[in-house]
Design an enzyme around this catalytic site. Sequence first.
Site, PDB file in Angstrom:
ATOM      1  N   SER A 144      46.603  42.448  30.386  1.00  0.00           N
ATOM      2  CA  SER A 144      45.589  43.505  30.641  1.00  0.00           C
ATOM      3  C   SER A 144      45.964  44.919  30.110  1.00  0.00           C
ATOM      4  O   SER A 144      47.232  45.163  30.193  1.00  0.00           O
ATOM      5  CB  SER A 144      44.950  43.668  32.157  1.00  0.00           C
ATOM      6  N   TYR A 157      46.673  43.243  41.284  1.00  0.00           N
ATOM      7  CA  TYR A 157      46.134  42.734  39.992  1.00  0.00           C
ATOM      8  C   TYR A 157      46.894  43.560  39.050  1.00  0.00           C
ATOM      9  O   TYR A 157      47.292  42.809  38.297  1.00  0.00           O
ATOM     10  CB  TYR A 157      44.739  43.186  39.958  1.00  0.00           C
TER      11      TYR A 157
HETATM   12  N1  LIG Z   1      37.231  41.241  31.977  1.00  0.00           N
HETATM   13  C1  LIG Z   1      38.031  42.125  31.729  1.00  0.00           C
HETATM   14  O1  LIG Z   1      37.771  43.288  31.699  1.00  0.00           O
HETATM   15  C2  LIG Z   1      39.553  42.075  31.616  1.00  0.00           C
HETATM   16  C3  LIG Z   1      40.524  42.859  31.130  1.00  0.00           C
HETATM   17  C4  LIG Z   1      41.656  42.686  31.025  1.00  0.00           C
HETATM   18  C5  LIG Z   1      42.168  41.277  31.333  1.00  0.00           C
HETATM   19  N2  LIG Z   1      41.269  40.413  31.793  1.00  0.00           N
HETATM   20  C6  LIG Z   1      41.861  39.182  32.074  1.00  0.00           C
HETATM   21  O2  LIG Z   1      41.174  38.115  31.358  1.00  0.00           O
HETATM   22  C7  LIG Z   1      41.354  36.850  32.164  1.00  0.00           C
HETATM   23  C8  LIG Z   1      39.908  36.415  32.350  1.00  0.00           C
HETATM   24  O3  LIG Z   1      39.067  37.299  32.840  1.00  0.00           O
HETATM   25  P1  LIG Z   1      37.421  37.270  33.257  1.00  0.00           P
HETATM   26  O4  LIG Z   1      36.896  38.816  33.028  1.00  0.00           O
HETATM   27  O5  LIG Z   1      36.818  36.076  32.644  1.00  0.00           O
HETATM   28  O6  LIG Z   1      37.331  37.122  34.737  1.00  0.00           O
HETATM   29  P2  LIG Z   1      37.169  35.783  35.687  1.00  0.00           P
HETATM   30  O7  LIG Z   1      37.497  36.429  37.079  1.00  0.00           O
HETATM   31  O8  LIG Z   1      35.673  35.453  35.623  1.00  0.00           O
HETATM   32  O9  LIG Z   1      38.094  35.222  35.235  1.00  0.00           O
HETATM   33  C9  LIG Z   1      39.175  34.156  35.810  1.00  0.00           C
HETATM   34  C10 LIG Z   1      38.864  32.505  35.524  1.00  0.00           C
HETATM   35  O10 LIG Z   1      40.094  31.941  36.074  1.00  0.00           O
HETATM   36  C11 LIG Z   1      39.640  31.057  36.972  1.00  0.00           C
HETATM   37  N3  LIG Z   1      40.360  30.763  38.273  1.00  0.00           N
HETATM   38  C12 LIG Z   1      40.409  31.733  39.133  1.00  0.00           C
HETATM   39  N4  LIG Z   1      41.260  31.196  40.231  1.00  0.00           N
HETATM   40  C13 LIG Z   1      41.845  30.033  39.727  1.00  0.00           C
HETATM   41  C14 LIG Z   1      42.896  29.232  40.171  1.00  0.00           C
HETATM   42  N5  LIG Z   1      43.358  29.425  41.206  1.00  0.00           N
HETATM   43  N6  LIG Z   1      42.862  28.067  39.189  1.00  0.00           N
HETATM   44  C15 LIG Z   1      42.396  27.787  37.995  1.00  0.00           C
HETATM   45  N7  LIG Z   1      41.382  28.852  37.561  1.00  0.00           N
HETATM   46  C16 LIG Z   1      41.214  29.948  38.529  1.00  0.00           C
HETATM   47  C17 LIG Z   1      38.311  31.510  37.591  1.00  0.00           C
HETATM   48  O11 LIG Z   1      37.157  30.375  37.798  1.00  0.00           O
HETATM   49  C18 LIG Z   1      37.647  32.147  36.135  1.00  0.00           C
HETATM   50  O12 LIG Z   1      37.211  30.952  35.104  1.00  0.00           O
HETATM   51  C19 LIG Z   1      41.899  37.086  33.367  1.00  0.00           C
HETATM   52  O13 LIG Z   1      43.316  36.833  33.181  1.00  0.00           O
HETATM   53  C20 LIG Z   1      41.666  38.784  33.594  1.00  0.00           C
HETATM   54  O14 LIG Z   1      42.918  39.350  34.230  1.00  0.00           O
HETATM   55  C21 LIG Z   1      39.871  40.684  31.859  1.00  0.00           C
END
Ligand SMILES: NC(=O)c1ccc[n+]([C@@H]2O[C@H](COP(=O)([O-])OP(=O)(O)OC[C@H]3O[C@@H](n4cnc5c(N)ncnc54)[C@H](O)[C@@H]3O)[C@@H](O)[C@H]2O)c1
Length: 253
Positions: A144, A157
């Site tokens: 991120s 986080y």
């Molecule tokens: N959305 C943003 O702005 C953003 C920015 C930078 C990085 N990210 C990263 O991108 C990725 C996806 O983010 P997102 O926005 O889709 O958020 P999100 O919270 O929806 O994504 C998390 C995913 O991981 C799954 N998950 C959670 N715990 C789990 C476990 N114990 N075992 C298996 N699966 C599990 C969830 O069901 C979900 O599908 C993450 O790694 C997040 O850190 C997101």
Amino acid sequence: MARLSGRAAIVTGGAKGIGRHYSEALAAAGADVMIADIADGEKLAEAIAGKHGARAASMTFDVSDEAQVKGLIAKTRERFGRIDIIVNNAAVYSTLPPVKCTDIEVALWDKVMAVNVRGPFLMVKHVAPHMIAQKSGKIINIASGTAYKGLPDFLHYVTSKGAMVSFTRALARELGAHNICVNTLAPGLILSETGLENTAHLDQSRAGVLASRALKRDGYPEDLLGALVFLASPDSDFITGQTLAVDGGSVNT
Ligand SMILES: NC(=O)c1ccc[n+]([C@@H]2O[C@H](COP(=O)([O-])OP(=O)(O)OC[C@H]3O[C@@H](n4cnc5c(N)ncnc54)[C@H](O)[C@@H]3O)[C@@H](O)[C@H]2O)c1
């Protein structure tokens, strides 16, 4: 021929949010895709298979549990015969409320580290032997932009995402001898479906993030897909240990 034809990929957290888009993009590029998530990805797998004619399957699992990770790897090999690409995307992210560093419960700290750091480690521990045997592989870790610029009230986080950058560097050095590429994709703030359901991150960051970007607009899951498929494809075969920020020019990695 599609760029990823004949390759098999696992997307952790691939059923929802940004991961759902990763699963579909890899299938659209010709890969077989295992959607591995704590949430149910069966309907998505059916939809992807129908739309792209790809082989897609799903498995519900907890990435922080070693036995379940082993089960996932076994099922993927049984279904597709090989594993070429893993996307370490699953994380505790959108459900986290902001909390001061002095108020983070130890149990929550440990949970974030277990999913966001131990999870990718377990995936690598059990996939790397197969990639080493086939003398190729692509490991894509999702970090991120917050790892570079910090963010108040999300110490657990942000720390976990900083770990992904070092994890990538160390792993790239170790697995390079086996022709395995390890890179990080670092999204900036992305308006994912799950992020729009739980708006803590948006509320905390959106205005500051927009101001910090060279490209003055919001980011969407679709903005990440070119970089993801590039890192999964032969086009990036001489790139390893790197972090590619896809954030409208907010941080320089
Ligand atoms: N959305 C943003 O702005 C953003 C920015 C930078 C990085 N990210 C990263 O991108 C990725 C996806 O983010 P997102 O926005 O889709 O958020 P999100 O919270 O929806 O994504 C998390 C995913 O991981 C799954 N998950 C959670 N715990 C789990 C476990 N114990 N075992 C298996 N699966 C599990 C969830 O069901 C979900 O599908 C993450 O790694 C997040 O850190 C997101």
